[in-house]
Design a protein around this motif. Structure first.
Motif, PDB file in Angstrom:
ATOM      1  N   GLY A   1      -8.045 -35.855  -4.328  1.00 43.13           N
ATOM      2  CA  GLY A   1      -7.807 -35.306  -5.683  1.00 43.13           C
ATOM      3  C   GLY A   1      -6.824 -35.849  -6.574  1.00 43.13           C
ATOM      4  O   GLY A   1      -6.922 -36.216  -7.856  1.00 43.13           O
ATOM      5  N   ARG A   2      -5.782 -36.477  -6.139  1.00 44.72           N
ATOM      6  CA  ARG A   2      -4.703 -37.066  -7.097  1.00 44.72           C
ATOM      7  C   ARG A   2      -5.146 -38.389  -7.570  1.00 44.72           C
ATOM      8  O   ARG A   2      -5.038 -38.612  -8.573  1.00 44.72           O
ATOM      9  CB  ARG A   2      -3.371 -37.372  -6.037  1.00 44.72           C
ATOM     10  N   LEU A   3      -5.800 -39.240  -6.659  1.00 44.19           N
ATOM     11  CA  LEU A   3      -6.299 -40.510  -7.214  1.00 44.19           C
ATOM     12  C   LEU A   3      -7.302 -40.205  -8.327  1.00 44.19           C
ATOM     13  O   LEU A   3      -7.718 -41.281  -8.939  1.00 44.19           O
ATOM     14  CB  LEU A   3      -6.715 -41.257  -6.104  1.00 44.19           C
ATOM     15  N   ALA A   4      -8.188 -39.328  -8.008  1.00 42.36           N
ATOM     16  CA  ALA A   4      -9.367 -39.197  -8.860  1.00 42.36           C
ATOM     17  C   ALA A   4      -8.814 -39.033 -10.437  1.00 42.36           C
ATOM     18  O   ALA A   4      -9.256 -39.392 -11.424  1.00 42.36           O
ATOM     19  CB  ALA A   4     -10.047 -38.000  -8.610  1.00 42.36           C
ATOM     20  N   THR A   5      -7.677 -38.368 -10.617  1.00 47.01           N
ATOM     21  CA  THR A   5      -6.987 -37.966 -11.818  1.00 47.01           C
ATOM     22  C   THR A   5      -6.276 -39.102 -12.388  1.00 47.01           C
ATOM     23  O   THR A   5      -5.758 -39.195 -13.383  1.00 47.01           O
ATOM     24  CB  THR A   5      -6.289 -36.861 -11.835  1.00 47.01           C
ATOM     25  N   THR A   6      -5.904 -40.168 -11.521  1.00 46.34           N
ATOM     26  CA  THR A   6      -5.013 -41.075 -11.981  1.00 46.34           C
ATOM     27  C   THR A   6      -5.919 -42.584 -12.027  1.00 46.34           C
ATOM     28  O   THR A   6      -5.709 -43.293 -12.922  1.00 46.34           O
ATOM     29  CB  THR A   6      -3.788 -41.366 -10.820  1.00 46.34           C
ATOM     30  N   LEU A   7      -6.388 -42.949 -10.946  1.00 52.65           N
ATOM     31  CA  LEU A   7      -7.209 -44.190 -10.958  1.00 52.65           C
ATOM     32  C   LEU A   7      -8.676 -43.983 -11.499  1.00 52.65           C
ATOM     33  O   LEU A   7      -9.443 -44.888 -11.958  1.00 52.65           O
ATOM     34  CB  LEU A   7      -7.553 -44.530  -9.362  1.00 52.65           C
TER      35      LEU A   7
ATOM     36  N   ARG B   1       3.272 -39.814 -18.140  1.00 51.15           N
ATOM     37  CA  ARG B   1       2.405 -40.463 -17.569  1.00 51.15           C
ATOM     38  C   ARG B   1       1.551 -39.414 -16.459  1.00 51.15           C
ATOM     39  O   ARG B   1       2.158 -38.963 -15.662  1.00 51.15           O
ATOM     40  CB  ARG B   1       2.927 -41.613 -16.613  1.00 51.15           C
ATOM     41  N   GLY B   2       0.173 -39.706 -16.476  1.00 56.70           N
ATOM     42  CA  GLY B   2      -0.519 -38.634 -15.575  1.00 56.70           C
ATOM     43  C   GLY B   2      -0.189 -37.058 -15.905  1.00 56.70           C
ATOM     44  O   GLY B   2      -0.388 -36.346 -15.250  1.00 56.70           O
ATOM     45  N   GLY B   3      -0.019 -36.737 -17.421  1.00 59.76           N
ATOM     46  CA  GLY B   3       0.411 -35.339 -17.473  1.00 59.76           C
ATOM     47  C   GLY B   3      -0.776 -34.325 -17.103  1.00 59.76           C
ATOM     48  O   GLY B   3      -0.475 -33.255 -16.755  1.00 59.76           O
ATOM     49  N   GLY B   4      -1.960 -34.911 -17.595  1.00 55.75           N
ATOM     50  CA  GLY B   4      -3.059 -34.077 -17.003  1.00 55.75           C
ATOM     51  C   GLY B   4      -3.100 -33.463 -15.513  1.00 55.75           C
ATOM     52  O   GLY B   4      -3.224 -32.341 -15.172  1.00 55.75           O
ATOM     53  N   ALA B   5      -2.703 -34.499 -14.795  1.00 57.39           N
ATOM     54  CA  ALA B   5      -2.443 -34.099 -13.268  1.00 57.39           C
ATOM     55  C   ALA B   5      -1.360 -33.394 -13.003  1.00 57.39           C
ATOM     56  O   ALA B   5      -1.315 -32.341 -12.057  1.00 57.39           O
ATOM     57  CB  ALA B   5      -2.570 -35.318 -12.415  1.00 57.39           C
ATOM     58  N   GLU B   6      -0.102 -33.540 -13.766  1.00 61.86           N
ATOM     59  CA  GLU B   6       1.034 -32.843 -13.523  1.00 61.86           C
ATOM     60  C   GLU B   6       0.589 -31.271 -13.677  1.00 61.86           C
ATOM     61  O   GLU B   6       1.564 -30.443 -13.188  1.00 61.86           O
ATOM     62  CB  GLU B   6       2.223 -33.196 -14.246  1.00 61.86           C
ATOM     63  N   ARG B   7       0.028 -30.860 -14.753  1.00 64.04           N
ATOM     64  CA  ARG B   7      -0.253 -29.617 -15.040  1.00 64.04           C
ATOM     65  C   ARG B   7      -0.887 -28.853 -14.047  1.00 64.04           C
ATOM     66  O   ARG B   7      -1.124 -27.634 -14.256  1.00 64.04           O
ATOM     67  CB  ARG B   7      -0.848 -29.761 -16.397  1.00 64.04           C
ATOM     68  N   VAL B   8      -1.823 -29.511 -13.194  1.00 60.73           N
ATOM     69  CA  VAL B   8      -2.650 -28.716 -12.231  1.00 60.73           C
ATOM     70  C   VAL B   8      -1.813 -28.590 -11.231  1.00 60.73           C
ATOM     71  O   VAL B   8      -1.509 -29.266 -10.358  1.00 60.73           O
ATOM     72  CB  VAL B   8      -3.907 -29.664 -12.109  1.00 60.73           C
ATOM     73  N   ARG B   9      -1.674 -27.217 -10.689  1.00 59.54           N
ATOM     74  CA  ARG B   9      -0.742 -26.836  -9.787  1.00 59.54           C
ATOM     75  C   ARG B   9      -1.684 -25.786  -8.778  1.00 59.54           C
ATOM     76  O   ARG B   9      -1.383 -24.663  -9.035  1.00 59.54           O
ATOM     77  CB  ARG B   9       0.563 -26.128 -10.013  1.00 59.54           C
ATOM     78  N   PRO B  10      -2.586 -26.122  -8.248  1.00 57.15           N
ATOM     79  CA  PRO B  10      -3.607 -25.148  -7.441  1.00 57.15           C
ATOM     80  C   PRO B  10      -2.865 -24.260  -6.494  1.00 57.15           C
ATOM     81  O   PRO B  10      -3.263 -23.082  -6.857  1.00 57.15           O
ATOM     82  CB  PRO B  10      -4.500 -26.057  -6.654  1.00 57.15           C
ATOM     83  N   TRP B  11      -1.931 -24.557  -5.779  1.00 57.91           N
ATOM     84  CA  TRP B  11      -1.228 -23.682  -4.986  1.00 57.91           C
ATOM     85  C   TRP B  11      -0.633 -22.611  -5.655  1.00 57.91           C
ATOM     86  O   TRP B  11      -0.015 -21.526  -5.055  1.00 57.91           O
ATOM     87  CB  TRP B  11      -0.281 -24.519  -3.865  1.00 57.91           C
TER      88      TRP B  11
ATOM     89  N   ARG C   1      -9.137 -27.021 -17.494  1.00 62.02           N
ATOM     90  CA  ARG C   1      -9.855 -28.049 -18.046  1.00 62.02           C
ATOM     91  C   ARG C   1      -9.114 -29.439 -17.388  1.00 62.02           C
ATOM     92  O   ARG C   1      -8.049 -29.675 -17.679  1.00 62.02           O
ATOM     93  CB  ARG C   1      -9.707 -28.006 -19.531  1.00 62.02           C
ATOM     94  N   GLY C   2     -10.106 -30.224 -16.761  1.00 59.18           N
ATOM     95  CA  GLY C   2      -9.725 -31.519 -16.357  1.00 59.18           C
ATOM     96  C   GLY C   2      -8.848 -31.268 -15.108  1.00 59.18           C
ATOM     97  O   GLY C   2      -8.572 -32.575 -14.324  1.00 59.18           O
ATOM     98  N   GLY C   3      -9.003 -30.116 -14.281  1.00 63.77           N
ATOM     99  CA  GLY C   3      -8.265 -29.949 -13.002  1.00 63.77           C
ATOM    100  C   GLY C   3      -9.046 -29.771 -11.858  1.00 63.77           C
ATOM    101  O   GLY C   3      -8.645 -29.422 -10.757  1.00 63.77           O
ATOM    102  N   ALA C   4     -10.437 -29.689 -11.902  1.00 64.63           N
ATOM    103  CA  ALA C   4     -11.367 -29.582 -10.938  1.00 64.63           C
ATOM    104  C   ALA C   4     -11.164 -30.566  -9.597  1.00 64.63           C
ATOM    105  O   ALA C   4     -11.283 -29.849  -8.532  1.00 64.63           O
ATOM    106  CB  ALA C   4     -12.794 -29.664 -11.335  1.00 64.63           C
ATOM    107  N   ASP C   5     -10.768 -31.889 -10.160  1.00 68.78           N
ATOM    108  CA  ASP C   5     -10.517 -32.468  -8.641  1.00 68.78           C
ATOM    109  C   ASP C   5      -9.268 -32.093  -7.903  1.00 68.78           C
ATOM    110  O   ASP C   5      -9.324 -32.081  -6.586  1.00 68.78           O
ATOM    111  CB  ASP C   5      -9.842 -33.961  -9.180  1.00 68.78           C
ATOM    112  N   GLY C   6      -8.153 -31.560  -8.414  1.00 72.58           N
ATOM    113  CA  GLY C   6      -7.086 -31.070  -7.756  1.00 72.58           C
ATOM    114  C   GLY C   6      -7.334 -29.713  -7.146  1.00 72.58           C
ATOM    115  O   GLY C   6      -6.931 -29.385  -5.948  1.00 72.58           O
ATOM    116  N   TYR C   7      -8.262 -28.742  -7.533  1.00 73.17           N
ATOM    117  CA  TYR C   7      -8.539 -27.632  -7.069  1.00 73.17           C
ATOM    118  C   TYR C   7      -9.371 -27.859  -6.024  1.00 73.17           C
ATOM    119  O   TYR C   7      -9.216 -27.193  -4.834  1.00 73.17           O
ATOM    120  CB  TYR C   7      -9.203 -26.648  -8.026  1.00 73.17           C
TER     121      TYR C   7
END
Length: 411
Positions: A59-65, A192-202, A325-331
Protein backbone atom coordinates in the motif's frame (compact mmCIF):
# COMPACT_ATOMS: atom_id res chain seq x y z
CA UNK A 1 -15.66 -3.64 -17.53
CA UNK A 2 -12.78 -1.27 -18.42
CA UNK A 3 -9.76 -2.68 -20.23
CA UNK A 4 -7.52 -2.34 -17.16
CA UNK A 5 -9.86 -4.58 -15.14
CA UNK A 6 -9.81 -7.30 -17.79
CA UNK A 7 -6.01 -7.07 -18.01
CA UNK A 8 -5.64 -7.49 -14.25
CA UNK A 9 -8.05 -10.41 -14.20
CA UNK A 10 -6.29 -12.19 -17.08
CA UNK A 11 -2.79 -11.60 -15.70
CA UNK A 12 -3.74 -12.65 -12.17
CA UNK A 13 -5.40 -15.80 -13.55
CA UNK A 14 -2.09 -16.64 -15.25
CA UNK A 15 -0.29 -16.00 -11.98
CA UNK A 16 -2.79 -18.10 -10.05
CA UNK A 17 -2.35 -20.97 -12.50
CA UNK A 18 1.14 -21.42 -11.11
CA UNK A 19 0.34 -20.68 -7.47
CA UNK A 20 0.40 -24.28 -6.34
CA UNK A 21 3.86 -24.48 -4.80
CA UNK A 22 3.20 -23.08 -1.32
CA UNK A 23 1.15 -26.04 -0.02
CA UNK A 24 4.15 -28.22 -0.88
CA UNK A 25 6.72 -26.08 0.94
CA UNK A 26 6.49 -28.14 4.12
CA UNK A 27 6.70 -31.36 2.10
CA UNK A 28 9.85 -30.13 0.34
CA UNK A 29 11.45 -29.13 3.66
CA UNK A 30 10.71 -32.52 5.17
CA UNK A 31 11.49 -34.69 2.14
CA UNK A 32 14.64 -33.00 0.82
CA UNK A 33 16.22 -31.80 4.06
CA UNK A 34 14.88 -34.26 6.64
CA UNK A 35 13.38 -31.55 8.82
CA UNK A 36 10.76 -32.44 11.41
CA UNK A 37 7.10 -31.55 10.99
CA UNK A 38 7.50 -28.94 13.72
CA UNK A 39 10.36 -27.24 11.87
CA UNK A 40 8.46 -27.31 8.60
CA UNK A 41 5.42 -25.81 10.30
CA UNK A 42 7.49 -23.03 11.87
CA UNK A 43 8.99 -22.10 8.50
CA UNK A 44 5.52 -21.97 6.97
CA UNK A 45 4.38 -19.76 9.83
CA UNK A 46 7.43 -17.51 9.26
CA UNK A 47 6.34 -17.11 5.65
CA UNK A 48 2.84 -16.15 6.80
CA UNK A 49 4.24 -13.65 9.31
CA UNK A 50 6.33 -12.00 6.57
CA UNK A 51 3.22 -11.40 4.46
CA UNK A 52 1.92 -8.87 7.01
CA UNK A 53 4.60 -6.19 6.44
CA UNK A 54 4.49 -7.12 2.75
CA UNK A 55 0.85 -6.08 2.52
CA UNK A 56 1.53 -2.78 4.31
CA UNK A 57 4.54 -2.09 2.09
CA UNK A 58 2.40 -2.74 -0.99
CA UNK A 59 0.00 0.00 0.00
CA UNK A 60 2.81 2.42 0.84
CA UNK A 61 4.83 1.76 -2.32
CA UNK A 62 1.74 2.11 -4.50
CA UNK A 63 1.36 5.71 -3.32
CA UNK A 64 5.06 6.57 -3.69
CA UNK A 65 6.48 4.50 -6.55
CA UNK A 66 3.21 3.96 -8.39
CA UNK A 67 0.84 1.03 -8.75
CA UNK A 68 2.27 -0.53 -11.91
CA UNK A 69 5.83 -0.45 -10.54
CA UNK A 70 4.70 -1.96 -7.23
CA UNK A 71 2.78 -4.77 -8.92
CA UNK A 72 5.70 -5.62 -11.22
CA UNK A 73 8.21 -5.43 -8.35
CA UNK A 74 6.11 -7.72 -6.15
CA UNK A 75 5.65 -10.35 -8.85
CA UNK A 76 9.33 -10.23 -9.79
CA UNK A 77 10.35 -10.56 -6.14
CA UNK A 78 8.11 -13.62 -5.81
CA UNK A 79 9.74 -15.17 -8.85
CA UNK A 80 13.26 -14.60 -7.52
CA UNK A 81 12.36 -16.09 -4.14
CA UNK A 82 10.66 -19.10 -5.74
CA UNK A 83 13.72 -19.80 -7.88
CA UNK A 84 15.85 -19.47 -4.75
CA UNK A 85 13.78 -22.12 -2.99
CA UNK A 86 14.03 -24.41 -6.02
CA UNK A 87 17.83 -24.08 -6.11
CA UNK A 88 18.45 -24.10 -2.33
CA UNK A 89 21.08 -26.51 -1.12
CA UNK A 90 20.41 -26.28 2.63
CA UNK A 91 17.57 -25.79 5.06
CA UNK A 92 18.92 -22.35 6.00
CA UNK A 93 18.74 -21.22 2.37
CA UNK A 94 15.17 -22.45 2.10
CA UNK A 95 14.28 -20.51 5.26
CA UNK A 96 15.81 -17.30 3.91
CA UNK A 97 14.06 -17.52 0.56
CA UNK A 98 10.73 -18.53 2.19
CA UNK A 99 10.82 -15.36 4.30
CA UNK A 100 11.81 -13.30 1.25
CA UNK A 101 8.89 -14.83 -0.60
CA UNK A 102 6.57 -13.74 2.20
CA UNK A 103 7.97 -10.20 2.08
CA UNK A 104 7.23 -9.98 -1.67
CA UNK A 105 4.08 -12.08 -1.69
CA UNK A 106 1.49 -9.39 -0.89
CA UNK A 107 3.11 -6.34 -2.51
CA UNK A 108 0.89 -6.53 -5.57
CA UNK A 109 -2.45 -7.05 -3.80
CA UNK A 110 -3.23 -3.48 -2.57
CA UNK A 111 -2.39 -1.74 -5.88
CA UNK A 112 -4.28 -4.41 -7.86
CA UNK A 113 -7.40 -4.02 -5.74
CA UNK A 114 -7.10 -0.21 -5.73
CA UNK A 115 -6.76 -0.11 -9.53
CA UNK A 116 -10.07 -1.94 -9.82
CA UNK A 117 -11.71 0.36 -7.26
CA UNK A 118 -10.64 3.43 -9.26
CA UNK A 119 -11.35 1.95 -12.71
CA UNK A 120 -15.09 1.38 -12.15
CA UNK A 121 -17.91 3.28 -10.53
CA UNK A 122 -19.12 2.32 -7.06
CA UNK A 123 -22.14 0.53 -8.53
CA UNK A 124 -19.90 -1.79 -10.59
CA UNK A 125 -17.37 -2.69 -7.90
CA UNK A 126 -19.28 -5.80 -6.83
CA UNK A 127 -19.12 -7.21 -10.37
CA UNK A 128 -15.51 -6.08 -10.86
CA UNK A 129 -14.23 -7.71 -7.69
CA UNK A 130 -16.38 -10.74 -8.42
CA UNK A 131 -14.73 -10.97 -11.83
CA UNK A 132 -11.28 -10.81 -10.24
CA UNK A 133 -12.19 -13.56 -7.78
CA UNK A 134 -13.60 -15.65 -10.63
CA UNK A 135 -10.36 -15.25 -12.58
CA UNK A 136 -8.33 -16.33 -9.57
CA UNK A 137 -10.67 -19.28 -9.05
CA UNK A 138 -10.37 -20.33 -12.69
CA UNK A 139 -6.59 -20.23 -12.45
CA UNK A 140 -6.73 -22.15 -9.19
CA UNK A 141 -8.80 -24.90 -10.77
CA UNK A 142 -6.02 -25.56 -13.28
CA UNK A 143 -3.27 -25.17 -10.69
CA UNK A 144 -4.14 -28.44 -9.02
CA UNK A 145 -3.77 -30.35 -12.29
CA UNK A 146 -0.36 -28.80 -12.95
CA UNK A 147 0.72 -29.62 -9.41
CA UNK A 148 -0.32 -33.24 -9.84
CA UNK A 149 1.85 -33.55 -12.96
CA UNK A 150 4.96 -31.65 -11.86
CA UNK A 151 4.81 -32.90 -8.27
CA UNK A 152 5.24 -36.49 -9.41
CA UNK A 153 8.42 -35.49 -11.22
CA UNK A 154 10.22 -33.28 -8.70
CA UNK A 155 8.76 -30.93 -6.09
CA UNK A 156 11.35 -28.27 -6.92
CA UNK A 157 9.86 -27.87 -10.39
CA UNK A 158 6.66 -26.64 -8.75
CA UNK A 159 8.54 -23.57 -7.54
CA UNK A 160 10.18 -23.07 -10.94
CA UNK A 161 6.80 -23.16 -12.69
CA UNK A 162 5.34 -20.77 -10.11
CA UNK A 163 8.24 -18.37 -10.72
CA UNK A 164 7.66 -18.46 -14.48
CA UNK A 165 3.97 -17.59 -14.11
CA UNK A 166 4.91 -14.68 -11.82
CA UNK A 167 7.34 -13.36 -14.42
CA UNK A 168 4.80 -13.79 -17.22
CA UNK A 169 2.16 -11.94 -15.19
CA UNK A 170 4.64 -9.14 -14.41
CA UNK A 171 5.57 -8.80 -18.08
CA UNK A 172 1.95 -8.64 -19.25
CA UNK A 173 1.05 -5.97 -16.70
CA UNK A 174 4.22 -3.96 -17.31
CA UNK A 175 3.42 -3.78 -21.02
CA UNK A 176 -0.31 -3.15 -20.75
CA UNK A 177 -1.14 -1.18 -17.59
CA UNK A 178 -1.06 2.63 -17.79
CA UNK A 179 2.31 4.19 -17.00
CA UNK A 180 2.57 5.44 -13.41
CA UNK A 181 2.34 9.18 -13.12
CA UNK A 182 2.82 11.40 -10.13
CA UNK A 183 -0.54 12.74 -9.01
CA UNK A 184 0.14 15.92 -7.08
CA UNK A 185 -3.47 17.05 -6.83
CA UNK A 186 -4.07 15.42 -3.46
CA UNK A 187 -0.64 16.21 -1.98
CA UNK A 188 -0.04 19.36 0.04
CA UNK A 189 2.73 21.59 -1.25
CA UNK A 190 6.11 21.23 0.39
CA UNK A 191 5.48 17.74 1.78
CA UNK A 192 6.96 14.75 0.08
CA UNK A 193 4.37 12.01 -0.36
CA UNK A 194 1.77 14.18 1.39
CA UNK A 195 -1.13 12.21 -0.04
CA UNK A 196 0.10 9.05 1.63
CA UNK A 197 0.77 10.83 4.92
CA UNK A 198 -2.85 11.93 5.24
CA UNK A 199 -4.12 8.36 4.96
CA UNK A 200 -4.26 6.86 8.45
CA UNK A 201 -6.43 3.75 8.15
CA UNK A 202 -5.96 2.54 11.70
CA UNK A 203 -7.52 5.71 13.09
CA UNK A 204 -10.72 4.94 11.24
CA UNK A 205 -13.31 3.17 13.42
CA UNK A 206 -15.23 2.04 10.36
CA UNK A 207 -12.17 0.19 9.06
CA UNK A 208 -11.76 -1.55 12.41
CA UNK A 209 -15.43 -2.51 12.23
CA UNK A 210 -14.79 -4.52 9.05
CA UNK A 211 -11.20 -5.54 9.85
CA UNK A 212 -12.04 -7.59 12.96
CA UNK A 213 -14.81 -9.71 11.38
CA UNK A 214 -12.71 -9.86 8.20
CA UNK A 215 -9.85 -11.44 10.15
CA UNK A 216 -12.18 -14.06 11.60
CA UNK A 217 -13.56 -14.75 8.11
CA UNK A 218 -10.01 -15.19 6.81
CA UNK A 219 -9.23 -17.55 9.70
CA UNK A 220 -12.22 -19.70 8.76
CA UNK A 221 -11.07 -19.71 5.14
CA UNK A 222 -7.52 -20.75 5.99
CA UNK A 223 -8.81 -23.38 8.43
CA UNK A 224 -10.77 -24.86 5.53
CA UNK A 225 -7.63 -25.07 3.39
CA UNK A 226 -5.57 -26.60 6.20
CA UNK A 227 -8.23 -28.77 7.80
CA UNK A 228 -10.10 -30.38 4.92
CA UNK A 229 -7.39 -32.95 4.03
CA UNK A 230 -7.09 -33.97 7.69
CA UNK A 231 -10.86 -34.21 8.08
CA UNK A 232 -11.17 -36.38 4.99
CA UNK A 233 -8.54 -38.73 6.38
CA UNK A 234 -10.41 -39.04 9.68
CA UNK A 235 -13.62 -39.85 7.82
CA UNK A 236 -11.88 -42.67 5.92
CA UNK A 237 -11.52 -40.79 2.63
CA UNK A 238 -8.29 -40.10 0.72
CA UNK A 239 -6.79 -36.74 1.80
CA UNK A 240 -6.01 -36.07 -1.88
CA UNK A 241 -9.76 -35.70 -2.46
CA UNK A 242 -9.36 -32.24 -0.95
CA UNK A 243 -8.04 -31.24 -4.38
CA UNK A 244 -11.40 -32.16 -5.89
CA UNK A 245 -13.17 -30.08 -3.25
CA UNK A 246 -10.97 -27.06 -3.94
CA UNK A 247 -11.72 -27.47 -7.65
CA UNK A 248 -15.45 -27.65 -6.91
CA UNK A 249 -15.15 -24.42 -4.93
CA UNK A 250 -13.30 -22.72 -7.79
CA UNK A 251 -15.88 -23.85 -10.37
CA UNK A 252 -18.66 -22.57 -8.11
CA UNK A 253 -16.98 -19.16 -7.89
CA UNK A 254 -16.85 -18.94 -11.69
CA UNK A 255 -20.38 -20.20 -12.45
CA UNK A 256 -22.12 -18.06 -9.85
CA UNK A 257 -20.83 -14.72 -11.25
CA UNK A 258 -23.98 -13.99 -13.34
CA UNK A 259 -26.05 -14.28 -10.15
CA UNK A 260 -24.32 -11.20 -8.76
CA UNK A 261 -26.24 -9.14 -11.33
CA UNK A 262 -29.68 -10.40 -10.29
CA UNK A 263 -31.88 -7.50 -9.18
CA UNK A 264 -32.68 -8.84 -5.72
CA UNK A 265 -29.06 -9.68 -4.94
CA UNK A 266 -27.58 -6.50 -6.43
CA UNK A 267 -30.06 -4.34 -4.50
CA UNK A 268 -29.00 -5.74 -1.12
CA UNK A 269 -27.05 -3.37 1.08
CA UNK A 270 -23.43 -4.31 1.68
CA UNK A 271 -24.10 -5.35 5.27
CA UNK A 272 -27.07 -7.54 4.24
CA UNK A 273 -25.07 -9.21 1.45
CA UNK A 274 -22.14 -9.85 3.79
CA UNK A 275 -24.50 -11.30 6.40
CA UNK A 276 -26.11 -13.58 3.79
CA UNK A 277 -22.67 -14.74 2.68
CA UNK A 278 -21.72 -15.69 6.23
CA UNK A 279 -25.00 -17.55 6.73
CA UNK A 280 -24.27 -19.63 3.63
CA UNK A 281 -20.77 -20.26 4.93
CA UNK A 282 -22.24 -21.45 8.22
CA UNK A 283 -24.50 -23.89 6.39
CA UNK A 284 -21.59 -25.27 4.37
CA UNK A 285 -19.31 -25.59 7.40
CA UNK A 286 -22.11 -27.37 9.25
CA UNK A 287 -22.22 -29.74 6.30
CA UNK A 288 -18.52 -30.50 6.79
CA UNK A 289 -19.23 -31.37 10.41
CA UNK A 290 -21.75 -34.05 9.37
CA UNK A 291 -20.38 -35.23 6.00
CA UNK A 292 -19.10 -38.79 5.72
CA UNK A 293 -19.04 -39.29 1.94
CA UNK A 294 -17.40 -37.43 -0.93
CA UNK A 295 -20.75 -36.25 -2.44
CA UNK A 296 -21.71 -34.77 0.94
CA UNK A 297 -18.38 -32.95 1.14
CA UNK A 298 -18.84 -31.64 -2.42
CA UNK A 299 -22.34 -30.35 -1.59
CA UNK A 300 -21.04 -28.57 1.51
CA UNK A 301 -18.18 -27.11 -0.54
CA UNK A 302 -20.57 -25.66 -3.11
CA UNK A 303 -22.59 -23.94 -0.36
CA UNK A 304 -19.39 -22.57 1.19
CA UNK A 305 -18.30 -21.38 -2.26
CA UNK A 306 -21.53 -19.43 -2.69
CA UNK A 307 -20.97 -17.72 0.65
CA UNK A 308 -17.36 -16.86 -0.14
CA UNK A 309 -18.35 -15.29 -3.47
CA UNK A 310 -20.87 -13.02 -1.74
CA UNK A 311 -18.35 -11.93 0.89
CA UNK A 312 -15.35 -11.46 -1.41
CA UNK A 313 -17.28 -9.57 -4.08
CA UNK A 314 -18.54 -7.02 -1.54
CA UNK A 315 -15.89 -6.52 1.11
CA UNK A 316 -13.17 -4.92 -1.02
CA UNK A 317 -15.64 -2.39 -2.37
CA UNK A 318 -16.67 -1.55 1.19
CA UNK A 319 -13.07 -1.02 2.25
CA UNK A 320 -12.24 1.06 -0.83
CA UNK A 321 -15.33 3.16 -0.16
CA UNK A 322 -14.13 3.96 3.37
CA UNK A 323 -10.89 5.47 2.08
CA UNK A 324 -10.44 9.19 1.46
CA UNK A 325 -9.72 10.30 -2.08
CA UNK A 326 -6.43 8.73 -3.22
CA UNK A 327 -6.21 6.51 -0.14
CA UNK A 328 -7.65 3.20 -1.39
CA UNK A 329 -4.18 1.59 -1.54
CA UNK A 330 -3.52 2.23 2.14
CA UNK A 331 -6.95 1.09 3.30
CA UNK A 332 -6.87 -2.10 1.24
CA UNK A 333 -3.35 -2.82 2.48
CA UNK A 334 -4.44 -2.39 6.09
CA UNK A 335 -7.50 -4.60 5.64
CA UNK A 336 -5.42 -7.27 3.88
CA UNK A 337 -3.37 -7.85 7.04
CA UNK A 338 -6.32 -9.98 8.14
CA UNK A 339 -5.18 -12.71 5.74
CA UNK A 340 -1.60 -12.52 7.00
CA UNK A 341 -2.82 -13.05 10.55
CA UNK A 342 -4.97 -15.96 9.44
CA UNK A 343 -2.09 -17.53 7.50
CA UNK A 344 0.02 -17.52 10.67
CA UNK A 345 -2.71 -18.72 13.02
CA UNK A 346 -4.62 -21.28 10.93
CA UNK A 347 -1.92 -24.00 10.79
CA UNK A 348 -1.91 -24.03 14.60
CA UNK A 349 -5.61 -23.62 15.34
CA UNK A 350 -6.85 -26.07 12.70
CA UNK A 351 -4.47 -28.91 13.57
CA UNK A 352 -4.85 -28.49 17.34
CA UNK A 353 -8.64 -28.33 17.11
CA UNK A 354 -8.82 -31.48 15.00
CA UNK A 355 -6.43 -33.32 17.29
CA UNK A 356 -8.12 -32.44 20.58
CA UNK A 357 -11.78 -31.93 19.59
CA UNK A 358 -12.26 -34.46 16.81
CA UNK A 359 -13.32 -34.05 13.19
CA UNK A 360 -16.78 -32.51 13.73
CA UNK A 361 -16.36 -29.95 16.52
CA UNK A 362 -14.00 -27.52 14.69
CA UNK A 363 -16.40 -27.25 11.76
CA UNK A 364 -19.42 -26.80 14.01
CA UNK A 365 -17.54 -24.11 15.91
CA UNK A 366 -16.59 -22.35 12.66
CA UNK A 367 -20.25 -22.46 11.58
CA UNK A 368 -21.36 -20.80 14.81
CA UNK A 369 -18.65 -18.18 14.37
CA UNK A 370 -19.95 -17.36 10.87
CA UNK A 371 -23.49 -16.96 12.25
CA UNK A 372 -22.11 -14.56 14.86
CA UNK A 373 -20.32 -12.62 12.09
CA UNK A 374 -23.58 -12.41 10.11
CA UNK A 375 -25.27 -10.86 13.14
CA UNK A 376 -22.32 -8.51 13.59
CA UNK A 377 -22.66 -7.15 10.07
CA UNK A 378 -26.40 -6.63 10.45
CA UNK A 379 -26.49 -5.17 13.95
CA UNK A 380 -23.16 -3.34 14.29
CA UNK A 381 -21.30 -2.83 11.01
CA UNK A 382 -24.36 -1.96 8.90
CA UNK A 383 -25.59 0.86 11.16
CA UNK A 384 -22.06 2.25 11.47
CA UNK A 385 -21.58 2.38 7.70
CA UNK A 386 -25.05 3.87 7.22
CA UNK A 387 -24.30 6.62 9.74
CA UNK A 388 -21.03 7.34 7.98
CA UNK A 389 -22.83 7.59 4.64
CA UNK A 390 -25.34 10.06 6.08
CA UNK A 391 -22.56 12.27 7.43
CA UNK A 392 -20.75 12.38 4.05
CA UNK A 393 -21.47 15.02 1.38
CA UNK A 394 -24.33 14.34 -1.04
CA UNK A 395 -23.43 11.73 -3.65
CA UNK A 396 -20.37 10.57 -1.75
CA UNK A 397 -20.36 7.39 0.25
CA UNK A 398 -18.51 6.39 3.36
CA UNK A 399 -15.06 7.78 3.40
CA UNK A 400 -15.66 9.86 0.33
CA UNK A 401 -15.13 6.93 -1.98
CA UNK A 402 -18.40 5.21 -2.80
CA UNK A 403 -22.14 5.08 -2.52
CA UNK A 404 -24.18 1.96 -1.80
CA UNK A 405 -24.64 -0.17 -4.91
CA UNK A 406 -28.40 -0.34 -4.36
CA UNK A 407 -28.67 3.44 -4.66
CA UNK A 408 -27.03 3.68 -8.07
CA UNK A 409 -27.44 0.36 -9.85
CA UNK A 410 -30.88 0.10 -11.52
CA UNK A 411 -30.48 -3.60 -12.08
Amino acid sequence: MPRSVWLLVAARAINRLGAFSLPFLTVLISADFGASATTAGLLSAAFGLATIPSRLAGGRLATTLGRRRTIVAGLTGCAVAQLGIAAAGSLAEVAVFAILLGLAFELYEPPSQALIADAVGPADRVRAYGLLNAGLAAGGAGAGLMAAVLGRWDLRWLFVADALTCLLCALVLHLTLPVDRADRADRPAGRRGGGAERVRPWRDRALWAVFVPGTLFALVGMQTVMGLPLTLARRGLPPADAGLLFTASAVTAVLVQPALRLRRLASLSDSSALALGHVLLALGLGGYARASSLPAFVAATVVCGLGEVLVMSRIFGVVAGLAPRGGADGYLAAYGISWGIATVAAPVTSTQALEHLGAAAPWAGAALLCLALAATYLLLVGPLLAARDRSAPDGVGAGGGSVPAAATDPR
